[in-house]
Write a protein that holds these residues in place. Structure first.
Motif, PDB file in Angstrom:
ATOM      1  N   ALA A  55       0.842  -1.208   0.000  1.00 53.16           N
ATOM      2  CA  ALA A  55       0.000   0.000   0.000  1.00 53.16           C
ATOM      3  C   ALA A  55       0.872   1.252   0.000  1.00 53.16           C
ATOM      4  CB  ALA A  55      -0.945  -0.019   1.197  1.00 53.16           C
ATOM      5  N   ARG A  56       1.926   1.251   0.785  1.00 50.35           N
ATOM      6  CA  ARG A  56       2.849   2.402   0.809  1.00 50.35           C
ATOM      7  C   ARG A  56       3.568   2.540  -0.522  1.00 50.35           C
ATOM      8  NH1 ARG A  56       8.023   2.447   4.596  1.00 50.35           N
ATOM      9  NH2 ARG A  56       7.569   0.300   4.158  1.00 50.35           N
ATOM     10  N   TYR A  57       3.993   1.414  -1.089  1.00 54.00           N
ATOM     11  CA  TYR A  57       4.656   1.464  -2.393  1.00 54.00           C
ATOM     12  C   TYR A  57       3.745   2.112  -3.434  1.00 54.00           C
ATOM     13  CZ  TYR A  57       8.004  -2.015  -0.535  1.00 54.00           C
ATOM     14  OH  TYR A  57       8.937  -2.700   0.192  1.00 54.00           O
ATOM     15  N   GLN A  58       2.451   1.768  -3.412  1.00 52.93           N
ATOM     16  CA  GLN A  58       1.516   2.349  -4.377  1.00 52.93           C
ATOM     17  C   GLN A  58       1.397   3.855  -4.174  1.00 52.93           C
ATOM     18  OE1 GLN A  58      -0.526   0.840  -7.227  1.00 52.93           O
ATOM     19  NE2 GLN A  58       0.070   2.969  -7.408  1.00 52.93           N
ATOM     20  N   ARG A  59       1.370   4.294  -2.924  1.00 48.38           N
ATOM     21  CA  ARG A  59       1.288   5.729  -2.652  1.00 48.38           C
ATOM     22  C   ARG A  59       2.527   6.475  -3.143  1.00 48.38           C
ATOM     23  NH1 ARG A  59      -0.810   3.718   2.212  1.00 48.38           N
ATOM     24  NH2 ARG A  59       1.169   4.075   3.288  1.00 48.38           N
ATOM     25  N   ASN A  60       3.667   5.779  -3.224  1.00 46.58           N
ATOM     26  CA  ASN A  60       4.932   6.416  -3.594  1.00 46.58           C
ATOM     27  C   ASN A  60       5.209   6.439  -5.088  1.00 46.58           C
ATOM     28  OD1 ASN A  60       5.458   6.920  -0.912  1.00 46.58           O
ATOM     29  ND2 ASN A  60       6.737   5.106  -0.639  1.00 46.58           N
ATOM     30  N   THR A  61       4.293   5.939  -5.905  1.00 43.95           N
ATOM     31  CA  THR A  61       4.534   5.926  -7.353  1.00 43.95           C
ATOM     32  C   THR A  61       3.283   6.386  -8.096  1.00 43.95           C
ATOM     33  OG1 THR A  61       5.322   4.602  -9.223  1.00 43.95           O
ATOM     34  CG2 THR A  61       3.878   3.477  -7.652  1.00 43.95           C
ATOM     35  N   ASP A  62       3.492   6.914  -9.290  1.00 46.33           N
ATOM     36  CA  ASP A  62       2.366   7.344 -10.123  1.00 46.33           C
ATOM     37  C   ASP A  62       1.781   6.200 -10.947  1.00 46.33           C
ATOM     38  OD1 ASP A  62       2.495   9.982  -9.253  1.00 46.33           O
ATOM     39  OD2 ASP A  62       3.965  10.529 -10.786  1.00 46.33           O
ATOM     40  N   ARG A  63       2.546   5.117 -11.127  1.00 47.51           N
ATOM     41  CA  ARG A  63       2.042   4.001 -11.933  1.00 47.51           C
ATOM     42  C   ARG A  63       1.132   3.117 -11.081  1.00 47.51           C
ATOM     43  NH1 ARG A  63       4.864  -1.005 -11.042  1.00 47.51           N
ATOM     44  NH2 ARG A  63       6.558  -0.646  -9.564  1.00 47.51           N
ATOM     45  N   GLU A  64       0.172   2.480 -11.732  1.00 53.56           N
ATOM     46  CA  GLU A  64      -0.617   1.483 -11.021  1.00 53.56           C
ATOM     47  C   GLU A  64       0.229   0.221 -10.940  1.00 53.56           C
ATOM     48  OE1 GLU A  64      -5.082   0.451 -11.138  1.00 53.56           O
ATOM     49  OE2 GLU A  64      -4.122  -0.886 -12.605  1.00 53.56           O
ATOM     50  N   ILE A  65       0.475  -0.232  -9.743  1.00 54.50           N
ATOM     51  CA  ILE A  65       1.299  -1.424  -9.557  1.00 54.50           C
ATOM     52  C   ILE A  65       0.501  -2.647  -9.998  1.00 54.50           C
ATOM     53  CG2 ILE A  65       2.422  -2.897  -7.849  1.00 54.50           C
ATOM     54  CD1 ILE A  65       3.126  -0.343  -6.288  1.00 54.50           C
ATOM     55  N   PRO A  66       1.046  -3.404 -10.944  1.00 54.38           N
ATOM     56  CA  PRO A  66       0.328  -4.576 -11.445  1.00 54.38           C
ATOM     57  C   PRO A  66       0.265  -5.717 -10.422  1.00 54.38           C
ATOM     58  CG  PRO A  66       1.978  -3.851 -13.027  1.00 54.38           C
ATOM     59  CD  PRO A  66       2.244  -3.123 -11.736  1.00 54.38           C
ATOM     60  N   VAL A  67      -0.854  -6.403 -10.452  1.00 54.58           N
ATOM     61  CA  VAL A  67      -1.022  -7.653  -9.720  1.00 54.58           C
ATOM     62  C   VAL A  67      -0.960  -8.761 -10.765  1.00 54.58           C
ATOM     63  CG1 VAL A  67      -2.570  -9.037  -8.283  1.00 54.58           C
ATOM     64  CG2 VAL A  67      -2.428  -6.552  -7.934  1.00 54.58           C
ATOM     65  N   VAL A  68      -0.198  -9.791 -10.466  1.00 55.00           N
ATOM     66  CA  VAL A  68       0.035 -10.883 -11.417  1.00 55.00           C
ATOM     67  C   VAL A  68      -0.579 -12.166 -10.878  1.00 55.00           C
ATOM     68  CG1 VAL A  68       1.830 -12.298 -12.524  1.00 55.00           C
ATOM     69  CG2 VAL A  68       2.141  -9.814 -12.292  1.00 55.00           C
ATOM     70  N   VAL A  69      -1.231 -12.891 -11.758  1.00 57.17           N
ATOM     71  CA  VAL A  69      -1.823 -14.182 -11.421  1.00 57.17           C
ATOM     72  C   VAL A  69      -1.044 -15.251 -12.189  1.00 57.17           C
ATOM     73  CG1 VAL A  69      -3.892 -15.617 -11.576  1.00 57.17           C
ATOM     74  CG2 VAL A  69      -4.094 -13.156 -11.108  1.00 57.17           C
ATOM     75  N   VAL A  70      -0.588 -16.276 -11.478  1.00 51.92           N
ATOM     76  CA  VAL A  70       0.105 -17.393 -12.106  1.00 51.92           C
ATOM     77  C   VAL A  70      -0.740 -18.650 -11.912  1.00 51.92           C
ATOM     78  CG1 VAL A  70       2.191 -18.817 -12.196  1.00 51.92           C
ATOM     79  CG2 VAL A  70       2.371 -16.368 -11.622  1.00 51.92           C
ATOM     80  N   GLU A  71      -1.061 -19.278 -13.025  1.00 49.85           N
ATOM     81  CA  GLU A  71      -1.809 -20.533 -12.993  1.00 49.85           C
ATOM     82  C   GLU A  71      -0.923 -21.645 -13.492  1.00 49.85           C
ATOM     83  OE1 GLU A  71      -6.293 -19.075 -13.726  1.00 49.85           O
ATOM     84  OE2 GLU A  71      -4.902 -18.624 -15.368  1.00 49.85           O
ATOM     85  N   ARG A  72      -1.046 -22.809 -12.878  1.00 46.09           N
ATOM     86  CA  ARG A  72      -0.246 -23.953 -13.326  1.00 46.09           C
ATOM     87  C   ARG A  72      -0.517 -24.245 -14.792  1.00 46.09           C
ATOM     88  NH1 ARG A  72       1.965 -27.394  -9.222  1.00 46.09           N
ATOM     89  NH2 ARG A  72       1.475 -26.514  -7.179  1.00 46.09           N
ATOM     90  N   ALA A  73       0.560 -24.577 -15.498  1.00 45.17           N
ATOM     91  CA  ALA A  73       0.445 -24.893 -16.937  1.00 45.17           C
ATOM     92  C   ALA A  73      -0.078 -26.307 -17.090  1.00 45.17           C
ATOM     93  CB  ALA A  73       1.795 -24.740 -17.604  1.00 45.17           C
TER      94      ALA A  73
END
Length: 146
Positions: A128-146
């Motif tokens: 949450a603090r990292y997001q407040r410190n940057t102008d970019r939207e921090i991506p959330v990544v989803v990894v699914e088993r292949a």
């Protein structure tokens, strides 16, 4: 991406403390893999320009059978290299403890991101603090088993 062959070298992070953490994680099959008490995994991506395998350690969460990651880069202005790599080539290898598996990574959709972001800020409140410190939207990544 296939699970790396024994003759294909995997490059660690150029950041010394991250590379040291990754080496300790690999040497102990994750027994010494937590990061200041937070669960961590290793992710191997294929370099988008070099084509080399790159490995780094990340804090993660589990959403049912999916792995959730946050491309925070500590709140820096640019996305981390591992995220740029998987954006170009979504096939990844994950190691959690001694378990290794192949997966496909993707950026969370705009519909699922709010719930996953909230979940991951509970896993690691500094996001949450990292997001407040940057102008970019921090991506959330989803990894699914292949």
């Amino acid at each position: 991406m296939a699970v790396p062959e024994h003759d294909e070298e995997i490059e660690e992070s150029p950041v010394d403390w991250v590379a040291s953490h990754v080496r300790r994680y690999v040497e102990t099959d994750g027994a010494e893999g937590s990061f200041h008490g937070y669960d961590a995994l290793l992710i191997t991506t294929r370099g988008r320009r070099s084509g080399k395998l790159r490995r780094t350690a990340l804090i993660y969460g589990r959403d049912d059978d999916r792995i959730v990651l946050v491309a925070s880069n500590g709140g820096a202005a640019r996305h981390p290299n591992w995220y740029l790599n998987l954006s170009a080539e979504p096939a990844v290898e994950i190691q959690i403890g001694a378990e290794r598996f192949r997966g496909r990574a993707r950026t969370a959709s705009t519909r699922e991101r709010p719930r996953l972001w909230e979940f991951m800020t509970r896993v690691f409140p500094r996001y949450a603090r990292y997001q407040r410190n940057t102008d970019r939207e921090i991506p959330v990544v989803v990894v699914e088993r292949a």
